[in-house]
Design a protein around this motif. Structure first.
Motif: not given
Length: 430
Positions: A52-69
């Protein structure tokens, strides 16, 4: 975070590379790591999940990234969910990312609070046919703890039974193995911090020093240069301790005449460095120690030359084994009969050099990256041969981190860290 801000252009590029390989009408989800408990009310320091860091750089707990092209609404093609802060959290834990900060860090326009995830995600899943799950498929993984990602996958499989499932890992193995220019800069910074620590150690080491004192000197130098500390548990192994490959007790006194094998590396912005150096406690190698040292150095130099585009990892290790065999014959540790009668499944050289020579390095010390396909430019590998001789009371390993180039020999991110035996002696005796 101690590190300086990273341009979000890096994370934008990484997401585009991932989404370019997704199937039509598919959605991918990436969860942050848990904050793991110790006992009572204690927790381990939070470490962000590398993907998740690689894809968005958010360095924080309880984080979710969704990708839907293929989301019908363009604002839902990249969505980041972060923990909503409040006055209580701000006082007790410190400020968390605001929506504006999360947008600036990641380059993602659509930011929601985590409390909105279930509602938004259900809506997106009505459009999607396939969901990419992010399972840990690293060749060294041996995880027994259920992760936040594991719990999410279980919940999804229960709630969305009609959706097809795909794996994020093969895409991540491919794209994370080849580094962007910004990543190489961060890794160079980690290596430069490691160099500062090693030079500090050369001035500090003397007979009677304790291994843990050397560990403390490294840590001091790392943290004062914006690292949060070691990229992995450090090995400070004097004398025969060096013959225990994963010796981490670091609790023995260093004696005159002994060698100290130090496998340490600073992290910077979650990127790893991985260095090994072996130095004499008294500031000077014996003739035998230097003979073995130079043999290891020769293997390292020859192995490095092989790390070029097109090389196959398994074949590379076989070739390194041949070079090591020659050196061990020269040192009198093997004889021709040992080699002639060796078991091909366990070559004779493995008695003194029992581990691999190279692994990917990046956000993880043993990083994601393809190993069964030809090597590519901008992959970063360690080079770390060693010779371990318990009967002589010492082991020697030398290790640098190198970047494969389009042509020519790899670029050594640790080229400024002293390596030659004579240079180490000179610096220790200033």
């Amino acid at each position: 975070m101690k590190y300086l801000p990273i341009p979000n252009t890096l994370f934008r590029k990484n997401r585009q590379k991932f989404m370019a390989q997704m199937m039509p009408k598919s959605i991918a989800v990436f969860n942050s790591n848990d904050t793991y408990p110790t006992s009572a009310d204690g927790t381990m320091p939070f470490e962000q999940h590398s993907d998740i860091f690689y894809l968005c750089g958010a360095d924080q707990e309880e984080t979710i990234l969704v990708l839907f092209p293929d989301a019908m609404d363009s604002k839902h093609r990249e969505v980041l969910f972060v923990r909503e802060t409040n006055e209580h959290i701000s006082v007790w834990e410190g400020a968390k990312l605001t929506k504006e900060q999360a947008k600036a860090v990641s380059g993602i326009e659509t930011i929601h609070w985590l409390s909105e995830f279930n509602k938004v995600f259900f809506d997106l899943m009505t459009e999607a046919h396939t969901i990419y799950f992010n399972t840990n498929e690293h060749y060294r993984q041996a995880v027994e703890t259920q992760t936040r990602e594991d719990r999410f996958i279980e919940k999804c499989k229960s709630e969305f039974k009609a959706h097809s499932v795909a794996k994020s890992n093969p895409i991540l193995q491919q794209i994370r193995g080849v580094k962007e220019a910004e990543e190489l800069e961060l890794m160079q910074k980690a290596c430069d911090i490691t160099e500062k620590g090693f030079r500090r150690i050369l001035a500090f080491t003397k007979p009677g020093v304790w291994e843990y004192e050397l560990e403390a000197e490294y840590l001091h130098e790392f943290i004062r240069n914006r690292s949060k500390g070691f990229a992995y548990t450090p090995i400070i192994a004097s004398g025969n301790n060096a013959n225990v490959l994963h010796y981490i007790e670091n609790n023995q006194q260093c004696k005159a005449g002994d060698l100290i094998l130090m496998d340490v590396g600073a992290e910077y912005a979650n990127y790893s460095s991985d260095m090994t150096r072996t130095i004499p406690v008294s500031g000077k190698f014996t003739a035998r120690q230097k003979e073995v040292y130079n043999a290891v150095l020769h293997v390292k130099n020859e192995a490095t030359k092989m790390l070029v585009p097109g090389t196959i990892w398994a074949d590379y290790h076989k070739e390194v084994g041949k070079i090591m065999t020659s050196e061990l014959l020269g040192l009198g540790l093997l004889d021709k009969a040992d080699v002639q009668n060796e078991n091909p499944e366990k070559p004779a050289y493995k008695k003194y050099f029992m581990h691999g020579t190279s692994h990917h390095i990046g956000l993880d010390t043993h990083d994601y990256g393809e190993l069964k396909t030809p090597m590519k430019a901008n992959m970063v590998f360690t080079v770390e041969p060693g010779i371990y001789i318990p009967e002589e009371g010492f082991g020697i390993r030398l290790e640098d981190d190198v970047v494969i180039q389009e042509s020519g020999e790899p670029f050594n991110l640790m080229k400024n860290i002293p390596l030659e035996a004579e240079e180490i002696e000179e610096l220790m005796n200033k």
